[in-house]
Design a protein around this motif. Sequence first.
Motif, short mmCIF file in Angstrom:
data_model
loop_
_atom_site.label_atom_id
_atom_site.label_comp_id
_atom_site.label_asym_id
_atom_site.label_seq_id
_atom_site.Cartn_x
_atom_site.Cartn_y
_atom_site.Cartn_z
N LEU A 302 -23.33 8.95 -3.30
CA LEU A 302 -22.76 8.96 -2.01
C LEU A 302 -21.33 8.70 -1.85
O LEU A 302 -20.57 7.88 -2.81
CB LEU A 302 -23.28 7.92 -1.26
N PRO A 303 -20.42 9.48 -1.10
CA PRO A 303 -19.10 9.32 -1.08
C PRO A 303 -18.57 7.62 -0.67
O PRO A 303 -19.56 7.21 0.19
CB PRO A 303 -18.42 10.24 -0.15
N TRP A 304 -17.45 7.31 -0.79
CA TRP A 304 -17.20 5.85 -0.22
C TRP A 304 -16.80 6.07 1.14
O TRP A 304 -16.23 7.01 1.73
CB TRP A 304 -16.24 5.45 -1.07
N PRO A 305 -16.96 4.96 1.97
CA PRO A 305 -16.58 5.26 3.40
C PRO A 305 -15.13 4.86 3.58
O PRO A 305 -14.82 5.11 4.87
CB PRO A 305 -17.34 3.63 3.74
N LEU A 306 -14.31 4.74 2.54
CA LEU A 306 -12.85 4.89 2.57
C LEU A 306 -12.41 5.79 1.60
O LEU A 306 -12.89 6.04 0.37
CB LEU A 306 -12.28 3.55 2.40
N GLU A 307 -11.28 6.47 1.80
CA GLU A 307 -10.59 7.51 0.75
C GLU A 307 -10.15 6.60 -0.47
O GLU A 307 -10.17 6.98 -1.48
CB GLU A 307 -9.57 8.38 1.54
N LYS A 308 -9.37 5.50 0.00
CA LYS A 308 -8.81 4.53 -1.05
C LYS A 308 -9.36 3.34 -0.83
O LYS A 308 -9.48 2.73 0.23
CB LYS A 308 -7.45 4.66 -1.21
N LEU A 426 -23.14 4.32 -3.63
CA LEU A 426 -21.97 4.90 -3.83
C LEU A 426 -21.39 5.28 -5.28
O LEU A 426 -21.80 4.74 -6.22
CB LEU A 426 -20.79 4.01 -3.33
N TYR A 427 -20.80 6.32 -5.14
CA TYR A 427 -20.18 7.06 -6.51
C TYR A 427 -19.52 6.16 -7.21
O TYR A 427 -18.26 5.79 -6.66
CB TYR A 427 -19.51 8.54 -6.20
#
Length: 430
Positions: A302-308, A426-427
């Motif tokens: 899953l992608p993170w809920p924030l880009e950074k 999360l990835y």
Amino acid sequence: LKKSHLKYQILMLKLNNFLLFFFGCLLSFSSFSQTKDELKKQKTELEKEISYTTELLNKTKKNKTKSLNYLKVLESQIKSKEQLLITLHVEITLINKQIKKTERSIIDTEESILKKAENLQNLKDEYAKMIYAAFKQKGSRNDLMFIISSDDFNQAYKRIIYLKQYTTFRKNQSQKIIESQQELTIKKEKLAQQKDRLIEESATKGFLVSSKKDELESVNSTKDEKEQLVKKLSKSERLFKKKLQDKQKKSKELDDKLRKIIEEEIRKSREEAKKKNGDDSFGLTPEALALSSEFNNNKGMLPWPLEKGIIVERYGKQKHAVFAGVETFNNGIDIATDKNSVVRVVFDGSISRIFFIKGEGKAILVNHGEYFTVYSGLKEVVVKVGDKVLSKEKLGVVLTQEVENKTELHFEIWKGYDKNDPSKWLYKAY
């Protein structure tokens, strides 16, 4: 008594750091099978993480004496630096192996060159003798007369065969000399390449050793800073324990609200499934079941809920960073990030609820069939209840608590009534 308690805390801190590094080194032996490219990639990611934590630390430096936020980011940086040290250690070990292998290869090639040069000289000597013998005989013997002077046809035939074989042998000998010279040239070129590679590998090793030394000094410096900060924060025990109680109270408030909302969502799903299926044996509509299956298949991706961002507090039971004997339980993970960072949904779903937690900002619950994701600590929300959202779609903007200059998103994953560790979903978050 307080001084001895503080000394004990610092001693335990040092021991924990040593054990972390020691077990990290043990785990690193399983990484020896990694390729140079994989190690380089891992090192680049760790360096980016360290660089990002440095940015966050610089932004919160003014408030570090009155905030645990700085300490949490500092601990995260120490872990990243220690992991980088392990990666450098593995890379140096691999380079050492490669250097030894190249050195052995150079010795083998040099020995092979000597043998090949010796064989070439023998071929040249034999060929020289053959030419000399042919030259001497040429004056006293004519090949045609040699055949004609045979006693009979059979002898003449044998002499013709002999002359052909002799000519072929001379040609073969000449070809062997040419081929041996070419092989010798190739081996010399290979030797030159191996020596160049050895020089390059030795230089790389020197750079890595130097980097490891610098990184070790950096880790020790960061640990010293952490110890000094722990000393300062220890003096404000009453203040931090009150903050901890407030945080636990807010965590319980969030947990209670989520349970009620999830219970209502499950009830609604069952009612909807009953209407469509004629019974409630499954509890979910076919669409919701398909969505749940897709969500489940993306565990660890899953992608993170924030880009950074970096995880500053993990899921489950946590020991307090300063006070011994104090433990907390985190229902999800806390991710430190930059001011005004965009919060995004990690998977396709629908907005179930948007609610407010006093002192923590807004929270969003997203329905993914059997699964739910929670995003808490937002100052702005750009979606509304009932909206269908796609993976990585913007939900809002993260809140910054100005007093502590703390910008953190609290993220949770539930499967029905059961909480899950988001790091496992999360990835590359574990």
